[in-house]
Scaffold this motif. Structure first.
Motif, PDB file in Angstrom:
ATOM      1  N   THR A  42       0.840  -1.191   0.000  1.00 50.82           N
ATOM      2  CA  THR A  42       0.000   0.000   0.000  1.00 50.82           C
ATOM      3  C   THR A  42       0.879   1.245   0.000  1.00 50.82           C
ATOM      4  O   THR A  42       1.790   1.371   0.826  1.00 50.82           O
ATOM      5  N   VAL A  46       0.750   5.221   0.512  1.00 55.17           N
ATOM      6  CA  VAL A  46      -0.074   6.303   1.055  1.00 55.17           C
ATOM      7  C   VAL A  46       0.360   7.616   0.417  1.00 55.17           C
ATOM      8  O   VAL A  46       1.536   7.982   0.473  1.00 55.17           O
ATOM      9  N   ASP A  62      -0.427  11.812  -0.175  1.00 61.57           N
ATOM     10  CA  ASP A  62      -1.136  13.028   0.233  1.00 61.57           C
ATOM     11  C   ASP A  62      -1.786  13.694  -0.967  1.00 61.57           C
ATOM     12  O   ASP A  62      -2.987  13.937  -0.981  1.00 61.57           O
ATOM     13  N   SER A  71      -5.616  10.217  -3.286  1.00 64.33           N
ATOM     14  CA  SER A  71      -5.207  10.593  -1.931  1.00 64.33           C
ATOM     15  C   SER A  71      -5.567   9.461  -0.982  1.00 64.33           C
ATOM     16  O   SER A  71      -6.650   8.887  -1.047  1.00 64.33           O
ATOM     17  N   GLY A  72      -4.624   9.109  -0.105  1.00 66.21           N
ATOM     18  CA  GLY A  72      -4.856   7.996   0.802  1.00 66.21           C
ATOM     19  C   GLY A  72      -4.164   6.743   0.333  1.00 66.21           C
ATOM     20  O   GLY A  72      -3.067   6.792  -0.249  1.00 66.21           O
ATOM     21  N   ASP A  73      -4.794   5.598   0.561  1.00 66.59           N
ATOM     22  CA  ASP A  73      -4.184   4.309   0.253  1.00 66.59           C
ATOM     23  C   ASP A  73      -4.297   3.964  -1.226  1.00 66.59           C
ATOM     24  O   ASP A  73      -5.356   4.117  -1.843  1.00 66.59           O
ATOM     25  N   ASN A  74      -3.193   3.474  -1.779  1.00 70.92           N
ATOM     26  CA  ASN A  74      -3.147   3.006  -3.157  1.00 70.92           C
ATOM     27  C   ASN A  74      -2.572   1.598  -3.172  1.00 70.92           C
ATOM     28  O   ASN A  74      -1.503   1.354  -2.604  1.00 70.92           O
ATOM     29  N   GLU A  75      -3.256   0.682  -3.830  1.00 70.62           N
ATOM     30  CA  GLU A  75      -2.817  -0.707  -3.863  1.00 70.62           C
ATOM     31  C   GLU A  75      -1.786  -0.934  -4.969  1.00 70.62           C
ATOM     32  O   GLU A  75      -2.015  -0.611  -6.131  1.00 70.62           O
TER      33      GLU A  75
END
Length: 461
Positions: free
Chosen positions: A372, A374, A376, A421-425
């Motif tokens: 993952t 992360v 911003d 923005s946030g979690d990226n797989e």
């Protein structure tokens, strides 16, 4: 855009709207550049003093299955052409059906090969029938965008480098008529290298030449078409790479010298490529001149100094991701990456539900790895996999393409719009050897380089 008289070749110079016109073109393929970046790339092209955009049209993306046509989102060819017009650029369209472009099967859809008797790029009925069906859907999308209708399309190319293939003397006439009968009324041209000019002509269509150096090609074209404008449809401002061989580079000073001579002689030119973009997924082509050589995911990019100084600035993301490995039972591993309907493979059905384990435990290959990232604020970056071997990288379900430690490409381009923005797989399929992390960096990376001029294949073309 005016509805005046279109592009003409009645003397040794082009005219457009009745006025002298020198084509200063650059190639950017909409299917190799994320849609969110189209405007940026076209503005850079215009900022470098160019007045014309050229692009291929990939049949295999627009009709991935027989009778299934895709012209939305990333494949919205019409919007791309309209955008070029809004920015004050003219367009030369190269719809094939064969486009070469170092693209999988030269842009021809693989389902054509289901016909065991298929003869590609000929007047074989199975091929012409498929072309007719495709053009019935494609050409009506182009005709409203022609110059005579107030659009930016000033010329259309008939097939692509057919003189180097030349398996059917009736074929180019078939393609020409297929365009005209469906309403293409703008200027027509062909495109060939020096040798291809002999067999790549069709009545009533201007021939253009493809080259990288001035070695008699332009003079040869002038002798074949006296009292006609001269155009280099593909001035190769770089060269494509294949896995396991050096990265090709081309001296900027040599390029400037050649371009200056062409312009001093009043010869129209199209830079191939102005911005190469990326062969996302598995769409990279291959060369086979006795040995099979697959091309890399990167199609390269050219920072061009032309009339005014232009640079391409990439906003980047730095960092790294720690991965976990999919626990592999006996048999196949099934996964569930969302391909947004672009790929619907059964092997990607159960990814999220299967058990994963820390990558520190010794894997059995081939294997899938997941991590993952992360973020911003999403922005463009490059994915590097030091100490990995060979495989494929997926980010949020998007296939970035292949990675392979043999080089020359050492990083995969990741467009910012594919991040959130946030979690990226991040999912990596690895065939042979994995490390515990992958890296995100501000620049691409290549292994050793070689001058294009030293490569026999490039010189022969």
């Amino acid at each position: 855009m005016s509805k005046r008289e279109g592009l003409r070749a009645d003397s040794t110079h082009f005219t457009l709207g009745g006025a002298p016109f020198l084509i200063l073109g650059g190639s950017i393929h909409y299917f190799r550049v994320h849609r969110a970046h189209w405007r940026d790339r076209l503005l850079k092209l215009k900022a470098c003093g160019l007045n014309t955009l050229t692009t291929y049209v990939p049949w295999n993306l627009h009709e991935p299955e027989r009778g299934v046509y895709l012209f939305q989102e990333q494949l919205d060819m019409e919007e791309y052409i309209r955008l070029a017009g809004e920015l004050g650029l003219w367009v030369i369209l190269r719809p094939g059906p064969y486009i070469c472009a170092e693209w999988d099967l030269g842009g021809l859809p693989s389902w054509l090969l289901q016909d065991k008797k298929m003869k590609l790029r000929t007047t074989y009925s199975g091929f012409t029938s498929a072309v007719n069906s495709y053009f019935d859907n494609l050409i009506p999308r182009i005709t409203p965008l022609q110059f005579k209708n107030g659009g930016p399309v000033i010329a259309v190319q008939v097939e692509n480098e057919y003189g180097s293939y030349a398996k059917d003397e009736k074929y180019l006439s078939f393609i020409k008529e297929a365009l005209l009968s469906r309403g293409i009324s703008e200027f027509l041209m062909t495109s060939d290298n020096h040798e291809g000019l002999k067999c790549g002509s069709v009545d009533g269509v201007l021939q253009t030449v493809n080259l990288q150096r001035l070695s008699g090609d332009v003079q040869h074209l002038a002798e074949m078409q006296p009292k006609k404008p001269l155009m280099v449809m593909e001035y190769w401002s770089g060269w494509f790479d294949v896995w396991g061989e050096p990265h090709h580079v081309f001296s900027a000073q040599e390029m400037i010298s050649i371009v200056r001579e062409l312009l001093d002689r009043g010869i129209s030119i199209n830079f191939y490529m102005f911005h190469g973009g990326t062969n996302f997924g598995f769409m990279n082509g291959a060369v086979d001149l006795g040995s099979y050589k697959p091309e890399t995911s990167s199609y390269g990019s050219v920072v061009l100094i032309f009339m005014t100084t232009g640079t391409i600035i990439m906003y980047i993301l730095k960092g790294y991701v720690t991965l976990v490995r999919l626990c592999k039972d006996a048999g196949l591993i099934y996964t569930d990456i969302n391909y947004r309907s672009k790929l619907n493979l059964s092997i990607f059905i159960r990814l999220q539900s299967l058990k994963w384990m820390p990558v520190g435990q010794k894997p059995t290959y081939p294997a899938f790895f997941r991590g993952t990232l992360v973020v911003d604020q999403p922005t463009d970056t490059f994915v590097k996999l030091p100490n990995w071997s060979k495989g494929v990288v997926f980010v949020n379900g998007q296939n970035l393409g292949r990675h392979w430690s043999v080089g020359p490409q050492k990083a995969l381009y990741l467009p910012g719009p594919w991040l959130k923005s946030g979690d990226n797989e991040i999912v990596v399929f690895e065939e042979l050897k994995a490390a515990e992390t992958i890296h995100f960096a501000e620049n691409p990376e290549y292994s050793k380089t070689v001058e294009v001029s030293t490569q026999l294949f490039c010189t022969l073309l």
